[in-house]
Every structure is written in structure tokens, then in C-alpha cells.
Scaffold this motif. Structure first.
Motif, PDB file in Angstrom:
ATOM      1  N   LEU A 101       0.836  -1.200   0.000  1.00 55.48           N
ATOM      2  CA  LEU A 101       0.000   0.000   0.000  1.00 55.48           C
ATOM      3  C   LEU A 101       0.873   1.254   0.000  1.00 55.48           C
ATOM      4  O   LEU A 101       0.603   2.221  -0.718  1.00 55.48           O
ATOM      5  CB  LEU A 101      -0.943   0.001   1.210  1.00 55.48           C
ATOM      6  CG  LEU A 101      -1.851  -1.235   1.366  1.00 55.48           C
ATOM      7  CD1 LEU A 101      -2.767  -1.072   2.574  1.00 55.48           C
ATOM      8  CD2 LEU A 101      -2.658  -1.479   0.106  1.00 55.48           C
ATOM      9  N   SER A 102       1.895   1.246   0.841  1.00 53.21           N
ATOM     10  CA  SER A 102       2.823   2.376   0.931  1.00 53.21           C
ATOM     11  C   SER A 102       3.986   1.946   1.819  1.00 53.21           C
ATOM     12  O   SER A 102       3.991   0.837   2.358  1.00 53.21           O
ATOM     13  CB  SER A 102       2.144   3.614   1.520  1.00 53.21           C
ATOM     14  OG  SER A 102       1.754   3.369   2.853  1.00 53.21           O
ATOM     15  N   GLY A 103       4.987   2.823   1.939  1.00 52.45           N
ATOM     16  CA  GLY A 103       6.086   2.546   2.849  1.00 52.45           C
ATOM     17  C   GLY A 103       7.177   1.710   2.208  1.00 52.45           C
ATOM     18  O   GLY A 103       7.490   1.859   1.032  1.00 52.45           O
ATOM     19  N   SER A 104       7.754   0.803   3.005  1.00 55.88           N
ATOM     20  CA  SER A 104       8.862  -0.020   2.534  1.00 55.88           C
ATOM     21  C   SER A 104       8.471  -0.773   1.271  1.00 55.88           C
ATOM     22  O   SER A 104       7.392  -1.374   1.193  1.00 55.88           O
ATOM     23  CB  SER A 104       9.274  -1.018   3.615  1.00 55.88           C
ATOM     24  OG  SER A 104      10.212  -1.941   3.095  1.00 55.88           O
ATOM     25  N   THR A 105       9.373  -0.759   0.309  1.00 50.53           N
ATOM     26  CA  THR A 105       9.048  -1.403  -0.979  1.00 50.53           C
ATOM     27  C   THR A 105       9.180  -2.919  -0.923  1.00 50.53           C
ATOM     28  O   THR A 105       8.752  -3.604  -1.835  1.00 50.53           O
ATOM     29  CB  THR A 105       9.953  -0.857  -2.091  1.00 50.53           C
ATOM     30  OG1 THR A 105      11.325  -1.069  -1.714  1.00 50.53           O
ATOM     31  CG2 THR A 105       9.704   0.630  -2.314  1.00 50.53           C
ATOM     32  N   ALA A 131       7.661  -9.781  -1.725  1.00 49.93           N
ATOM     33  CA  ALA A 131       7.600  -9.115  -3.020  1.00 49.93           C
ATOM     34  C   ALA A 131       8.219  -7.740  -2.893  1.00 49.93           C
ATOM     35  O   ALA A 131       8.201  -7.127  -1.824  1.00 49.93           O
ATOM     36  CB  ALA A 131       6.154  -9.001  -3.504  1.00 49.93           C
ATOM     37  N   GLU A 132       8.758  -7.254  -3.993  1.00 51.67           N
ATOM     38  CA  GLU A 132       9.392  -5.943  -4.001  1.00 51.67           C
ATOM     39  C   GLU A 132       8.733  -5.048  -5.038  1.00 51.67           C
ATOM     40  O   GLU A 132       8.639  -5.407  -6.222  1.00 51.67           O
ATOM     41  CB  GLU A 132      10.888  -6.052  -4.289  1.00 51.67           C
ATOM     42  CG  GLU A 132      11.608  -4.716  -4.174  1.00 51.67           C
ATOM     43  CD  GLU A 132      13.085  -4.874  -3.913  1.00 51.67           C
ATOM     44  OE1 GLU A 132      13.635  -5.959  -4.195  1.00 51.67           O
ATOM     45  OE2 GLU A 132      13.700  -3.906  -3.423  1.00 51.67           O
ATOM     46  N   PHE A 133       8.291  -3.888  -4.594  1.00 50.96           N
ATOM     47  CA  PHE A 133       7.689  -2.898  -5.474  1.00 50.96           C
ATOM     48  C   PHE A 133       8.796  -2.041  -6.073  1.00 50.96           C
ATOM     49  O   PHE A 133       9.631  -1.494  -5.348  1.00 50.96           O
ATOM     50  CB  PHE A 133       6.724  -2.025  -4.671  1.00 50.96           C
ATOM     51  CG  PHE A 133       6.221  -0.817  -5.410  1.00 50.96           C
ATOM     52  CD1 PHE A 133       6.326   0.452  -4.861  1.00 50.96           C
ATOM     53  CD2 PHE A 133       5.615  -0.943  -6.650  1.00 50.96           C
ATOM     54  CE1 PHE A 133       5.850   1.572  -5.530  1.00 50.96           C
ATOM     55  CE2 PHE A 133       5.138   0.166  -7.328  1.00 50.96           C
ATOM     56  CZ  PHE A 133       5.262   1.426  -6.759  1.00 50.96           C
ATOM     57  N   ASN A 134       8.806  -1.958  -7.394  1.00 47.22           N
ATOM     58  CA  ASN A 134       9.776  -1.124  -8.087  1.00 47.22           C
ATOM     59  C   ASN A 134       9.000  -0.136  -8.957  1.00 47.22           C
ATOM     60  O   ASN A 134       8.489  -0.504 -10.017  1.00 47.22           O
ATOM     61  CB  ASN A 134      10.712  -1.978  -8.947  1.00 47.22           C
ATOM     62  CG  ASN A 134      11.840  -1.174  -9.547  1.00 47.22           C
ATOM     63  OD1 ASN A 134      11.643  -0.055 -10.015  1.00 47.22           O
ATOM     64  ND2 ASN A 134      13.040  -1.731  -9.534  1.00 47.22           N
TER      65      ASN A 134
END
Lengths: 115, 113
Positions: free
Chosen positions: A51-55, A65-68
Motif C-alpha cells: 500500500l505504501s512505505g517499505s518497498t 515481493a518488491e515494489f519497483n
């Protein structure tokens, strides 16, 4: 409008090996991101969400999972898979906010864990 | 704490018939969404109900309609069934403060002959 592409329809992997399931999305606005798992003849179970914060987000069953944002990706990883991880995995997005939140899903990736 | 429940689990209908599927949300959830999942595909959003009104609708014809009751449970109705309506129908619910996080039921598998 949003769209989600799961680049691999099937991923075969041996038990105890690491795995990465790829997800890319397209959206003109920022999005929330999700991974769901579907075991045979069952509904969808939420694995994790960004949702937000640490990727880097951690979920259930040892998945992360990693948000890029620059690559518009949200790849799912597990360092060591088990036979029981054999299932269909779906990446999904929805626009932020607390209004109506339709989920847009990718086509799914079938993870096949072999002994 | 019961999760999202759906009934029936399986259903067989013939073309032209009408069908009603039912969903009870998780305790504390007030928003219900319906999805259609064709074989081998990802789920497709049909519509979402909140405060007994349809709030969002996906690209589905008017043959697909729904209802939400005061206890937040919901029904999905499909009229004039087509062979292409054969699919797994999934219901999802979300809470008032976290509408973006949807929890899914086990689904109803509909076969149209």
C-alpha cells in the motif's frame, strides 16, 4: 485504467529451489498491489500487499515481493519452495483511496514444484 | 471468525435459464465485490456493492445484476444464460476502513450446457 501482465504462464521449479514470479503493471495513477494464491478448486487467498512505505513486503508462507516504481513491477519471490506451494498465483492492482476498489488481475502464473 | 462464504458450490444450468448466486461477507465487512473467472484466466470484475447500491461496474452486460441486503450479504443474478457464462464466480468482501483489501470466498462453479 490499469492493466497487469504476468510474464510467465508457467514456472516449473524443483523443491527447495528459489523462485521468482514476475508481475508488471501499467497505470496512469499510483496503485496498490497485491499477490493472491489459488489452490486447485479453491478461491483466492491473499499472500501479501503493498500500500505504501517499505518497498519490500513480506507475506504468508515465506513469500515476499518488491515494489519497483521505476520499472512498474511487483515481483514475488520465495527463497526455498515446497511441494505445497504448487498453485496458481495472481498479481492484482487497484487505485488507492477508499472509494470503490475494483481489482484488476493478471492472467496468472502456474507454479509447479517438482520433487 | 467465518470467512467469506458462497452458495451453492456448484451449479449446472442450460442456456436461456436464470441463476442466482449468494455470498455472505466476512464479519465486520460491508462491501461486496463479484468476479468472474473463466477457465485458465484471471478473475474479471463484475460489480461492487456498498450500502445496498451498485458502486462500480466492470464490462459486463445488463444480464448480470446484483443486490445487497441490509445484513451486507449479496446476490448475483444472471439472466438468459449463455455457454460463455460458464465460469467460477468469486465473491470478495472488504472492511469499511480498508476497502482496497479484498478477501475472497471459495467461489461457485457454474456450468451452462
Amino acid at each position: 485504467a490499469q492493466s497487469v501482465t504476468q510474464l510467465d504462464s508457467q514456472v516449473p521449479v524443483f523443491e527447495e529451489a528459489p523462485v521468482e514470479l514476475r508481475c508488471n503493471y501499467s497505470s496512469s495513477v499510483s496503485v496498490y498491489l497485491f499477490w493472491y494464491v489459488q489452490y486447485p478448486n479453491q478461491g483466492l487467498q491473499l499472500l501479501l500487499k503493498y500500500l505504501s512505505g517499505s518497498t519490500l513486503v513480506k507475506g504468508i508462507n515465506g513469500f515476499e515481493a518488491e515494489f519497483n516504481k521505476s520499472q512498474t513491477s511487483f515481483h514475488l519471490r520465495k527463497p526455498s519452495v515446497h511441494i505445497s506451494d504448487t498453485a496458481e498465483y495472481f498479481c492484482a492492482v487497484t487505485p488507492p483511496g477508499n472509494a470503490g476498489n475494483m481489482l484488476t488481475f493478471g492472467g496468472g502464473t502456474r507454479l509447479m514444484v517438482k520433487p | 471468525d467465518a470467512g467469506v462464504t458462497q452458495s451453492p458450490t456448484h451449479l449446472i444450468k442450460t442456456r436461456g435459464q436464470q441463476v442466482t448466486l449468494r455470498c455472505s461477507p466476512k464479519s465486520g465487512h460491508d462491501t461486496v465485490s463479484w468476479y468472474q473467472q473463466a477457465l485458465g484466466q484471471g478473475p474479471q470484475f463484475i460489480f461492487q456493492y456498498y450500502e445496498e447500491e451498485e458502486r462500480q461496474r466492470g464490462n459486463f452486460p445488463d444480464r448480470f445484476s446484483g443486490h445487497q441486503f441490509p445484513n451486507y450479504s449479496s446476490e448475483l443474478n444472471v439472466n438468459a444464460l449463455l455457454l460463455g457464462d460458464s465460469a467460477l464466480y468469486l465473491c470478495a468482501s472488504s472492511s469499511p476502513l480498508r476497502k482496497e483489501t479484498q478477501y475472497f470466498g471459495p467461489g461457485t462453479r457454474l456450468l451452462v450446457l
